[in-house]
Write a protein that holds these residues in place. Structure first.
Motif: not given
Length: 443
Positions: A187-196
Motif C-alpha cells: 500500500e505504501g508505494s502502490a500509487p507509484f507502482i500502479i500508475f508507472t
C-alpha cells in the motif's frame, strides 16, 4: 478451368478475411490496453486526488472529449485517415496517464492542479479523436471482412463488435485488478507502482497501433479551409439531417449520465466511504463492471446475429434504468455499500455498459457503413453526446440531490429504450425501400 478460378478466388478471399480479422483483433487489443489504463486512472481520480480536483479534472476531460468529437474529430480523421487518427488518440492518452502519475506523486497543490487539468485537456481531445477514428476503422474493417466472407454487413458488425467489446472490457479488467492487488500487497508505494505501470502499457500500445493496416483508407490530406469548415460542421449536420441517429441520442445520454454517476457517487461515496469496502477495493469492484461486459460480449454478438440487436438494446437500456431506480426514495441505494449488494448492482451496470460499447456502436455501423464520411460523422456524434452528458454529470452531481439524480437516470433510460425502437423501425423501412428500388431496377 472456370471452377478452378472460382476456387482460387474463394481461397484468396478467405485468406484476406483472416488477415482482416487478425488486424482487427490487434487493433482491439492495443486500443483496449491504452484505453484501459486511462479508465483505470479515472476510477481512482476522486480517491487519489480528492473529490474537488478529481471531479473537476474528469469533467474537463469529458468537456474537451465532447467538443473535439463534435467539431474537430471529423475533419482531422477525414484528413489523416482512421489509422493515423487512432495513433493520435492513443498518443494523447499517454499524456493523460503521465499527468495522472505526476499529479498523484507531487505534493504542491498549484503544481498538481496545473498538471492534472492541462493533461486532462489533452486526454479529452485525444479521446474525441480516438473514438471517432475507431468507429471509422471498425466500420471499414467490418465492410471489407463482410465482402471477403460473403456475409451481410450486419452479421460482420455483430461479430466484430463482440470481439472488440471483449478485448476492450477484458483489458480494463486486467488494469483494474492489478491496482487492487498492488494496493493490498504494497500500500505504501502502490500509487507509484500502479500508475508507472499504466504509463508503460499505454506507450507500448502506441507502437502496436503504428503497425496496423490502414485498410486502404489513408485520408484525404486536404487542408483546404472550406473542406475543413465543412467537415467541422458535419457532425452537427448529420445529427439534424439523419433522424435514425437523432433517435439514438437518448441512449448515449443514458450511458453518459449513469457512467458519471457511477464514478462520482457509487465509487466515490457508496464504496469509498463504506466500512466494509473502502478505497482499497475500488479497482477490483470497478473491474467487475468491465468483466461483466467482457464475458457477455461474444454471446451478445451471437444473439445479435441470430435474433437481432433490439433484444440487447432493450436489456442494456433497462439495466441503466435500474441503476438509477436503485437510488429512488425507499430503494436500496443507501445500503449498497456491502459486498452482497454492490456486486449484483455492478454486474447490472456492466451489462448496460457492454451493450453501449458493443451493440450500440454496431447499430451505428449498420446504419452508415456504406459511407466512410457518414460513419465518421455518426461516430463523432455518438462520442459527443455521450461525452457531454458525462461532463454534465461530473460538474452537476455534487449540487443535485441523489433522489433527483435517480429520477433523471431512470426517465432518461426509459426514453432511450423507446426511442431506439422508433429508430430500428425507421431503419427497417429504409432497408425495405432500398431493396424494392433495387429489385425494380433489376439489380
Amino acid at each position: 478451368m472456370e471452377n478452378q478460378s472460382l476456387l482460387g478466388e474463394t481461397k484468396e478471399n478467405v485468406e484476406q478475411a483472416v488477415i482482416l480479422y487478425r488486424n482487427f483483433v490487434t487493433m482491439a487489443l492495443s486500443f483496449s490496453a491504452n484505453h484501459g489504463c486511462v479508465v483505470a486512472c479515472l476510477a481512482y481520480a476522486s480517491a487519489q486526488l480528492g473529490d474537488h480536483l478529481g471531479g473537476y479534472g474528469s469533467g474537463i476531460l469529458y468537456v474537451f472529449y465532447a467538443l473535439t468529437a463534435f467539431f474537430f474529430a471529423k475533419p482531422i480523421v477525414s484528413m489523416v485517415g482512421p489509422k493515423n487518427g487512432l495513433l493520435l488518440g492513443v498518443g494523447g492518452y499517454c499524456v493523460y496517464v503521465v499527468g495522472f502519475l505526476l499529479a498523484v506523486m507531487l505534493t504542491d497543490t498549484t503544481t498538481r492542479w496545473t498538471i492534472f487539468i492541462s493533461t486532462n485537456i489533452v486526454g479529452g481531445c485525444a479521446g474525441g479523436l480516438l473514438w471517432t477514428a475507431q468507429g471509422r476503422y471498425f466500420a471499414r474493417n467490418a465492410k471489407l471482412y463482410a465482402e471477403n466472407m460473403d456475409i451481410s454487413v450486419e452479421a460482420s458488425t455483430a461479430s466484430l463488435a463482440g470481439v472488440f467489446a471483449a478485448c476492450y472490457l477484458g483489458a480494463e479488467v486486467v488494469t483494474k485488478v492489478i491496482a487492487t492487488v498492488v494496493f493490498i500487497s504494497n500500500e505504501g508505494s502502490a500509487p507509484f507502482i500502479i500508475f508507472t505501470t499504466y504509463t508503460a502499457i499505454a506507450f507500448i500500445a502506441v507502437f502496436v497501433v503504428a503497425r496496423l493496416d490502414d485498410l486502404r483508407d489513408e485520408g484525404t490530406w486536404d487542408f483546404d479551409t472550406t473542406s475543413i469548415v465543412r467537415n467541422s460542421l458535419a457532425a452537427g449536420a448529420i445529427l439534424l439531417d439523419e433522424p435514425r441517429l437523432t433517435l439514438l441520442v437518448p441512449f448515449q445520454f443514458a450511458f453518459g449520465f449513469v457512467s458519471s454517476f457511477m464514478t462520482f457517487h457509487v465509487f466515490g461515496t457508496v464504496i469509498g466511504d463504506s466500512n466494509s469496502l473502502g478505497g482499497t477495493y475500488i479497482g477490483l469492484l470497478s473491474a467487475i463492471v468491465a468483466l461483466t461486459g467482457a464475458v457477455t460480449a461474444v454471446p451478445a454478438g451471437w444473439v445479435a446475429k441470430h435474433y437481432g440487436k433490439s433484444v440487447l438494446m432493450t436489456v442494456g437500456g433497462l439495466c441503466f434504468m435500474l441503476c438509477g431506480a436503485a437510488f429512488l426514495p425507499g430503494s436500496l441505494g443507501n445500503d449498497l455499500g456491502t459486498w452482497e449488494l454492490i456486486v449484483p448492482y455492478l454486474i447490472m451496470f456492466g451489462v448496460g455498459r457492454g451493450t453501449w460499447e458493443n451493440t450500440n456502436k454496431a447499430v451505428v455501423a449498420d446504419y452508415f457503413s456504406d459511407s466512410a464520411e457518414l460513419s465518421t460523422s455518426a461516430f463523432a456524434c455518438i462520442s459527443f453526446t455521450s461525452g457531454i452528458s458525462a461532463a454534465f454529470g461530473f460538474f452537476m452531481w455534487e449540487s443535485i440531490s441523489v433522489d433527483v439524480i435517480a429520477f433523471l437516470l431512470t426517465i432518461t433510460s426509459l426514453i432511450a429504450v423507446l426511442s431506439y425502437y422508433v429508430t430500428a423501425h425507421m431503419n427497417e423501412r429504409i432497408k425495405e425501400s432500398k431493396e424494392t428500388a433495387s429489385q425494380s431496377l433489376g439489380l
